[in-house]
Design a protein around this motif. Structure first.
Motif, PDB file in Angstrom:
ATOM      1  N   LEU A   1      -1.194   7.878  11.699  1.00  0.00           N
ATOM      2  CA  LEU A   1      -2.602   7.552  11.084  1.00  0.00           C
ATOM      3  C   LEU A   1      -2.886   6.004  11.867  1.00  0.00           C
ATOM      4  N   PRO A   2      -4.057   5.963  12.383  1.00  0.00           N
ATOM      5  CA  PRO A   2      -4.485   4.709  12.895  1.00  0.00           C
ATOM      6  C   PRO A   2      -5.216   3.746  11.761  1.00  0.00           C
ATOM      7  N   ILE A   3      -4.354   3.428  10.861  1.00  0.00           N
ATOM      8  CA  ILE A   3      -4.762   2.669   9.508  1.00  0.00           C
ATOM      9  C   ILE A   3      -4.013   1.373   9.883  1.00  0.00           C
TER      10      ILE A   3
ATOM     11  N   ASP B   1      -6.938  -2.945   2.075  1.00  0.00           N
ATOM     12  CA  ASP B   1      -7.448  -3.877   1.002  1.00  0.00           C
ATOM     13  C   ASP B   1      -6.345  -4.222   0.061  1.00  0.00           C
ATOM     14  N   ILE B   2      -5.208  -4.645   0.628  1.00  0.00           N
ATOM     15  CA  ILE B   2      -4.131  -5.436  -0.040  1.00  0.00           C
ATOM     16  C   ILE B   2      -4.459  -6.458  -0.648  1.00  0.00           C
ATOM     17  N   LYS B   3      -4.294  -6.631  -2.070  1.00  0.00           N
ATOM     18  CA  LYS B   3      -4.535  -7.899  -2.801  1.00  0.00           C
ATOM     19  C   LYS B   3      -3.315  -8.812  -3.419  1.00  0.00           C
TER      20      LYS B   3
ATOM     21  N   GLY C   1       0.740  -1.094   0.207  1.00  0.00           N
ATOM     22  CA  GLY C   1      -0.102  -0.123  -0.059  1.00  0.00           C
ATOM     23  C   GLY C   1       0.706   1.267  -0.070  1.00  0.00           C
ATOM     24  N   PRO C   2       0.154   2.338  -0.061  1.00  0.00           N
ATOM     25  CA  PRO C   2       0.988   3.718  -0.100  1.00  0.00           C
ATOM     26  C   PRO C   2       1.755   3.848   1.283  1.00  0.00           C
ATOM     27  N   GLU C   3       2.728   4.876   1.139  1.00  0.00           N
ATOM     28  CA  GLU C   3       3.393   5.256   2.244  1.00  0.00           C
ATOM     29  C   GLU C   3       2.207   6.264   2.977  1.00  0.00           C
TER      30      GLU C   3
ATOM     31  N   SER D   1      -5.851 -11.989  -3.585  1.00  0.00           N
ATOM     32  CA  SER D   1      -7.445 -11.897  -3.432  1.00  0.00           C
ATOM     33  C   SER D   1      -8.056 -10.997  -4.589  1.00  0.00           C
ATOM     34  N   ASP D   2      -9.417 -11.130  -4.798  1.00  0.00           N
ATOM     35  CA  ASP D   2      -9.767 -10.439  -5.819  1.00  0.00           C
ATOM     36  C   ASP D   2     -10.080  -9.018  -5.432  1.00  0.00           C
TER      37      ASP D   2
END
Length: 312
Positions: A268-270, A276-278, A261-263, A311-312
């Motif tokens: 940030l509480p993410i 949604d890493i696929k 995913g992006p930097e 994953s899709d």
């Protein structure tokens, strides 16, 4: 499968195909057919699977068509892999594929054929196009390009630190004599280059930069990577072999973005689940063995990276 293939050694042949073929009955794409080294080994591994090949080079297409006649599981298309999406719909009915292979860079037959204009070692027409029947040749571009554009191309795509000096020399020369041959350009570059790198021809970086620009190689790569990743089914893999730092930087950055995913700012509480890493990367970057480099010096800078859809 054919005895007419010229001498060409496919880099990290077994390593790349081992990573690529996970389903012997699957659908695969070879984005850079070349002379079919990787293609033939993939076909050897497949049973009911099918393989779609791409290349811009008309000579490569001739070899591909011969292989297509021999093996009905294989089809070849003369186009950039950047346009694979539409062709996958045509040939595979839009089904997702099990793997995409990209062996980037210029093939040995292209480098060794002086008539293609890639080599600064053998004299030939200054062309450099992967497809000599499409677009503008290097000679045509150099004849009209502004000095700044020539310098920028050599600096950005060839990482030539003396690009401005060399561009000035090119423009001064073309003012009285057209630059139409490879050795003509190589001589201009060498004479304008004040600090030759040890063990490297002084025209290496300039030629690389112009070739990449003429063929839009990095632009095609960025589009092709995205198209390939979108074409993969769950469990499908994208296998890429790059040969210089500019290519590898793009591939590495792309695979990192897809798999992590992006930097984001640390505060940030993410969590990863929210991104949604696929995709995931498979292992670390692979480089040729010492034995392979000894047998094929052109493999020395190669880097193999693998991305898998999870994953899709």
């Amino acid at each position: 499968m054919t005895d007419t293939v010229p001498e060409h050694i496919s880099v990290m042949l077994n390593e790349s195909v081992d990573m690529l073929v996970t389903n012997v009955d699957g659908l695969y794409v070879d984005g850079t057919f070349g002379r079919g080294g990787h293609t033939r080994l993939v076909l050897d591994r497949l049973k009911q699977g099918r393989l779609l090949g791409f290349d811009k080079d008309p000579v490569a297409i001739d070899f591909g068509k011969a292989l297509q006649e021999e093996d009905e599981r294989f089809s070849i298309v003369q186009d950039s892999f950047a346009n694979m999406t539409d062709h996958i719909v045509t040939f595979f009915g839009g089904d997702k594929v099990d793997g995409v292979m990209m062996d980037l860079g210029v093939s040995s037959p292209q480098l060794d054929d002086a008539e293609r204009g890639f080599s600064f070692m053998n004299d030939g027409p200054l062309d450099m196009r992967m497809n000599p029947n499409k677009g503008e040749s290097a000679a045509q571009w150099i004849a009209h390009a502004p000095e700044k554009d020539i310098a920028d191309v050599m600096y950005q795509f060839g990482e030539e630190r003396f690009s401005r000096r060399i561009a000035k020399a090119i423009c001064e020369y073309r003012a009285h004599t057209p630059i139409v041959s490879t050795l003509q350009l190589a001589k201009i570059v060498a004479e304008a280059n004040p600090a030759w790198e040890k063990g490297k021809n002084p025209a290496t970086r300039a030629f690389q930069g112009i070739r990449i620009f003429i063929n839009n190689e990095l632009g095609d790569l960025e589009v092709g990577l995205e198209a390939a990743s979108e074409a993969l089914k769950v469990g499908g893999r994208l296998v890429v072999i790059s040969f210089h730092s500019l290519e590898d930087r793009i591939v590495k950055r792309f695979m990192k973005l897809k798999s992590k995913g992006p930097e984001l700012p640390r505060h940030l509480p993410i969590q990863n689940a929210h991104l949604d890493i696929k995709f995931k990367t498979i292992g670390k970057a692979i480089k040729p063995s010492k034995t392979e480099v000894s047998d094929n010096v052109r493999s020395r800078s190669a880097v193999l990276r693998v991305l898998e859809r999870v994953s899709d």
